[in-house]
Design an enzyme around this catalytic site. Structure first.
Site, PDB file in Angstrom:
ATOM      1  N   HIS A  26     -16.295  34.029  14.451  1.00  0.00           N
ATOM      2  CA  HIS A  26     -16.101  34.893  15.615  1.00  0.00           C
ATOM      3  C   HIS A  26     -16.415  34.187  16.937  1.00  0.00           C
ATOM      4  O   HIS A  26     -15.627  34.218  17.874  1.00  0.00           O
ATOM      5  CB  HIS A  26     -16.987  36.145  15.517  1.00  0.00           C
TER       6      HIS A  26
ATOM      7  N   ASP B 150     -10.160  37.077  10.694  1.00  0.00           N
ATOM      8  CA  ASP B 150     -11.349  37.055  11.539  1.00  0.00           C
ATOM      9  C   ASP B 150     -11.197  38.330  12.352  1.00  0.00           C
ATOM     10  O   ASP B 150     -10.399  38.363  13.302  1.00  0.00           O
ATOM     11  CB  ASP B 150     -11.372  35.828  12.450  1.00  0.00           C
ATOM     12  N   HIS B 151     -11.898  39.375  11.952  1.00  0.00           N
ATOM     13  CA  HIS B 151     -11.558  40.682  12.529  1.00  0.00           C
ATOM     14  C   HIS B 151     -11.838  40.757  14.031  1.00  0.00           C
ATOM     15  O   HIS B 151     -11.333  41.636  14.713  1.00  0.00           O
ATOM     16  CB  HIS B 151     -12.217  41.833  11.754  1.00  0.00           C
TER      17      HIS B 151
END
Ligand code: NAD
Length: 487
Positions: A242, A179-180
């Site tokens: 996110h 999950d950047h």
């Protein structure tokens, strides 16, 4: 001094793809420039296209163009890359992959350390993991870690099935689910704001906080991702991962230590406390939208690969409840959308107003803003005396913002996360337990929406370049609140 160098073989599934070229190769190059990768690393890029190593090197050099003026350095980096044409469904191809992996392991002294990066459609993840094990590609010395890209399922059942498939080959501590957002500097800073400052720590609860607002707005439309987006929508694309990760970091209890285990435990507890809504509550607490044309921009329904009567949401706003001791009663408002007024990711923590006792005027809320993108930093809106004669109160801002030099030193999210995976640090990745709770929360909303039978003319309901449908403002107005960020 302990060397920072990491030794590993990367096997990139989807090595010709957009993600690999736009994000992963530049991230690897930055790790190389900073000395985390040196001589002892190699990359096998695999995909179906029949590329040569030479052509692959050109692709790598193009992908890192702009990150260096040093051609020799770029070429030296690219020389570590090997291309292997490979159809992930074809068992015989894994034998060639195994031979090449072993050859490179010996050539670069990689000590059996392997990172399998699954940068392709999740429908292949099970097949790939299965073959890695059955064809003996996993090493019995060194580590074997898998990095998987989002989306991780499209509901709880599919996410669980995917997880079960991966778990046949990789134990949980070797699965790195990207999950950047968890790799972003200011997302990581949430824990320091909360747990390294007595002032915020003391006030971080329902006695002092009125509400929390999280905005992830995008100015772009759906671009060339419409095929995927039509099946996903904003809820799955942004909220499940996110936004819920950010909610969790904001509302979790203090961990016993800054360790992956202790932090994950508290994150999971926060997700367990997230109220799963009934269909009636979904209607009251969630708003969806889809962008319509403006003077300069076309409507979502006119984008390439989008159905003319599409009911896919390009915008979501919602009010969440985290029912733990500190956050019960604090509305957590979230919103995300495409073609909004600005591109921004920010958190506004709105503190309760002071009562009208000393000063007659109604005072504004104190607001702590955590700016994640585009200008990482923190600011605090306070009530101060207006300078000069008399006594009037006005709002003033104090702030902390990363300098240009600091920003230049901040690694891009993928660079940070790949280094974490090389070091076996799981802290900035989503665990299965976290995903399972977030999907259950999401499924309740999706199911309520799907049962609603929205009419075709319900969308579009916001104009490109605005902050979304009016109903998203009403969601807060009902509680006597308003969005602090106006775009
Ligand atoms: P892409 O379509 O550009 O690349 C897919 C890759 O898979 C290509 O290299 C293709 O050759 C390969 N491939 C497809 N079928 C194959 C097969 N049978 N055997 C071997 N190789 C095969 O996709 P992408 O945009 O790079 O995305 C990859 C993954 O990353 C997806 O899961 C996507 O959801 C995720 N992701 C992408 C982005 C992004 O910015 N591109 C962002 C977040 C997540």
């Amino acid at each position: 001094m302990k060397s920072i160098e990491q030794k590993a073989l990367f096997i990139m599934f989807g090595g010709t793809g957009d993600l690999a070229q736009r994000k992963l190769y530049p991230a690897l190059f930055n790790l190389y420039k900073r000395g985390y990768l040196k001589e002892n690393f190699a990359v096998i890029g695999t995909a179906r296209r029949p590329w040569t190593d030479d052509y692959y090197h050109e692709i790598i050099e193009n992908a890192i163009d702009g990150l260096t003026d040093d051609t020799a350095q770029a070429k030296a980096f690219a020389s570590h890359f090997y291309y292997q044409s490979h159809n992930v469904n074809d068992t015989s191809h894994y034998q060639t992959l195994k031979d090449l992996a072993e050859k490179l392991d010996a050539k670069y002294a990689l000590e059996g350390n392997r990172i399998y990066y699954l940068a392709m459609s999740p429908r292949f993840f099970g097949t790939i993991c299965d073959h890695l094990k059955s064809q003996g590609i996993l090493t019995d010395h060194g580590y074997n870690r898998v990095i998987v890209e989002k989306p991780f399922g499209h509901d709880y059942a599919s996410a669980k099935a995917l997880n079960d498939e991966i778990a046949q080959t990789f134990p949980e501590h070797d699965v790195f689910r990207i999950d950047h957002y968890l790799g972003k500097e200011m997302v990581q800073n949430i824990l320091s704001v909360r747990f390294a400052n007595s002032m915020f720590n003391a006030m971080w609860n329902n006695r002092y906080i009125s509400n929390i607002q999280i905005t992830l707005s995008e100015a772009l439309g759906v671009e060339e991702r419409a095929g995927y987006y039509e099946t996903a929508g904003a809820l799955r694309d942004m909220v499940q991962n996110h936004i819920l990760q950010i909610v969790t970091l904001l509302t979790m209890n203090a961990p016993v230590s800054y360790s992956a285990e202790d932090i994950a435990r508290e994150k999971i507890n926060a997700l367990k406390s997230l109220k799963v809504y009934s269909p009636k509550e979904v209607k009251e607490n969630f708003v969806r939208g889809q962008y319509g044309a403006s003077k300069d921009q076309i409507a979502y329904r006119d984008e390439d690969q989008v159905a003319k009567d599409s009911l896919t949401e390009t915008f979501v706003a919602g009010k969440l409840e985290v029912n733990n001791m500190d956050f019960a009663g604090v509305p957590i408002y979230i919103r995300t959308g495409k073609r909004m007024k600005t591109k921004a990711t920010r958190i506004d923590v709105v503190f309760k107003q002071m009562p009208t006792v000393v000063f007659d005027d109604k005072l504004k809320h104190d607001v702590l803003t955590i700016n994640i993108d585009p200008n990482p930093g923190i600011s605090m809106q306070l009530n101060m005396k207006k300078p000069g004669q008399g006594f009037e109160i006005e709002t003033a801002n104090i702030g902390y913002q990363l300098t240009d030099e600091q920003k230049a030193g901040v690694p891009e999210a993928y660079e940070r996360l790949i280094l974490n995976a090389l070091r076996g640090e799981t802290l900035n990745f989503a665990r299965w337990d976290e995903l399972s709770y977030s999907w259950k929360f999401l499924d309740a909303i999706r199911e309520a929406w799907d049962a609603e039978n929205l009419s075709d003319d319900a969308f579009p309901n916001y104009v490109c370049g605005t902050m979304g449908p009016k109903a998203a403002d009403k969601l807060l107005a009902k509680d006597g609140n308003h969005w602090e960020y106006e775009g």
